[in-house]
Design an enzyme around this catalytic site. Structure first.
Site, mmCIF file in Angstrom:
data_model
loop_
_atom_site.group_PDB
_atom_site.id
_atom_site.type_symbol
_atom_site.label_atom_id
_atom_site.label_comp_id
_atom_site.label_asym_id
_atom_site.label_seq_id
_atom_site.Cartn_x
_atom_site.Cartn_y
_atom_site.Cartn_z
ATOM 1 N N GLY A 12 0.821 -1.147 -0.106
ATOM 2 C CA GLY A 12 -0.048 0.124 0.079
ATOM 3 C C GLY A 12 0.943 1.331 0.136
ATOM 4 N N ILE A 13 0.588 2.237 0.916
ATOM 5 C CA ILE A 13 1.101 3.585 0.804
ATOM 6 C C ILE A 13 2.533 3.489 1.444
ATOM 7 C CG2 ILE A 13 1.058 5.801 2.184
ATOM 8 C CD1 ILE A 13 -2.099 5.513 2.340
ATOM 9 N N ASP A 37 7.794 -11.139 3.258
ATOM 10 C CA ASP A 37 7.214 -9.912 2.430
ATOM 11 C C ASP A 37 8.341 -8.929 2.536
ATOM 12 O OD1 ASP A 37 4.784 -11.038 1.929
ATOM 13 O OD2 ASP A 37 3.974 -9.833 3.661
ATOM 14 N N ASP A 60 6.850 -6.592 14.723
ATOM 15 C CA ASP A 60 5.466 -6.637 15.204
ATOM 16 C C ASP A 60 4.984 -5.116 15.895
ATOM 17 O OD1 ASP A 60 3.017 -6.471 16.198
ATOM 18 O OD2 ASP A 60 3.053 -8.367 17.151
ATOM 19 N N SER A 139 -5.228 10.206 9.025
ATOM 20 C CA SER A 139 -6.401 9.784 8.126
ATOM 21 C C SER A 139 -7.333 10.959 8.234
ATOM 22 C CB SER A 139 -6.973 8.417 8.768
ATOM 23 O OG SER A 139 -8.145 8.151 8.148
ATOM 24 N N TYR A 152 -10.678 2.759 15.961
ATOM 25 C CA TYR A 152 -9.761 3.084 14.922
ATOM 26 C C TYR A 152 -9.645 4.746 14.859
ATOM 27 C CZ TYR A 152 -7.954 3.974 10.311
ATOM 28 O OH TYR A 152 -7.162 4.470 9.241
ATOM 29 N N LYS A 156 -6.535 7.420 15.567
ATOM 30 C CA LYS A 156 -6.088 8.434 14.288
ATOM 31 C C LYS A 156 -6.160 9.965 14.851
ATOM 32 C CE LYS A 156 -4.550 5.535 11.121
ATOM 33 N NZ LYS A 156 -3.098 5.672 10.608
ATOM 34 N N PRO A 182 -4.976 11.110 4.639
ATOM 35 C CA PRO A 182 -5.697 10.814 3.262
ATOM 36 C C PRO A 182 -6.966 9.981 3.447
ATOM 37 C CG PRO A 182 -3.964 9.089 3.733
ATOM 38 C CD PRO A 182 -3.780 10.198 4.760
ATOM 39 N N VAL A 185 -7.403 5.084 -0.125
ATOM 40 C CA VAL A 185 -6.376 4.793 -1.140
ATOM 41 C C VAL A 185 -6.462 3.399 -1.519
ATOM 42 C CG1 VAL A 185 -3.608 5.069 -1.514
ATOM 43 C CG2 VAL A 185 -5.066 6.622 0.276
#
Length: 234
Positions: A12-13, A37, A60, A139, A152, A156, A182, A185
């Site tokens: 992603g971003i 990854d 983590d 966000s 959440y 933020k 943002p 996205v």
């Protein structure tokens, strides 16, 4: 070469930002939860950007000690830190009265405390340099309540408060701080949602805007960036 630190850098971003900085000649220190990854990205980036060094550590971000260990790895490189991008984060929808027990604590650890501890770990080097730019990936959920925001959105909001306080404390230290907030996205999480990709911003949009902000003159700082899809939030 200048060095950038990016968390959550394999998707992603975060990945878009990491690859933009590699294109611009930066060495990278990156982390993500899954080592496979990270190694896949490192192999690809070594082929595409052979002049750039890449250091990785599976981390983590919920675990304070693992975050501190990642900071220690960055410091061990001996590199000057030009950019720090606190990007790692998780999203779970919910309402405060009904979301699972512990959801707030888990999201706080990932979305806020990881940025707090990593920044504290790297700030002594940045202060000694009297330079650097810290980007905190907030966000539009940092700005107003919305359906299913729950824990959440709280985290933020808190990350934006962290960014504002950091900006205030570091303004005389030669270190810039920018919050980026943002809207939607495109990422793999939108696959199968029925929402067409052209309705959602590209991750590269965020990376390009970060790069533009970083390249302003020393006397200019963008404190907070808000960007949304052209047609508005989803």
């Amino acid at each position: 070469m200048p060095t950038a630190v990016v968390t959550g850098a394999t998707k992603g971003i975060g990945r878009a930002i990491a690859e933009k900085l590699l294109q611009e000649g930066f060495d990278l220190a990156v982390c993500a939860r899954t080592d496979a990854d990270l190694q896949a990205c490192k192999t690809l980036w070594a082929q595409q950007y052979p002049a750039c060094r890449v250091w990785t550590r599976a981390t983590d971000m919920r675990d304070q000690q693992e975050v501190k260990d990642f900071a220690a790895m960055v410091l061990e490189t001996g590199s000057a830190i030009s950019i720090l991008v606190n990007n790692a984060g998780l999203y779970f929808p919910g309402n405060l009265a009904t979301e699972p027990e512990g959801q707030l604590e888990g999201l706080l650890a990932t979305n806020l405390l990881s940025a707090y501890h990593l920044t504290r770990g790297l700030l002594p080097v940045m202060k000694a340099q009297k330079s650097g730019h810290i980007f905190n990936m907030c966000s539009v959920a940092s700005l107003q309540a919305y359906p299913n925001g729950g824990a959440y959105s709280i985290t933020k909001y808190a990350l934006l408060g962290f960014s504002d306080n950091l900006r205030y404390e570091l303004k005389d230290e030669g270190i810039k701080v920018t919050a980026i907030s943002p809207g939607a996205v495109w990422s793999n999480s939108w696959s199968g949602s029925g929402v067409p990709p052209e309705r959602i911003m590209k991750a590269e949009d965020i990376a390009d805007l970060l790069w533009t902000t970083y390249n302003l003159s020393a006397q200019a700082t963008v404190e907070h960036i808000v960007l949304r899809p052209q047609l508005g939030d989803l």
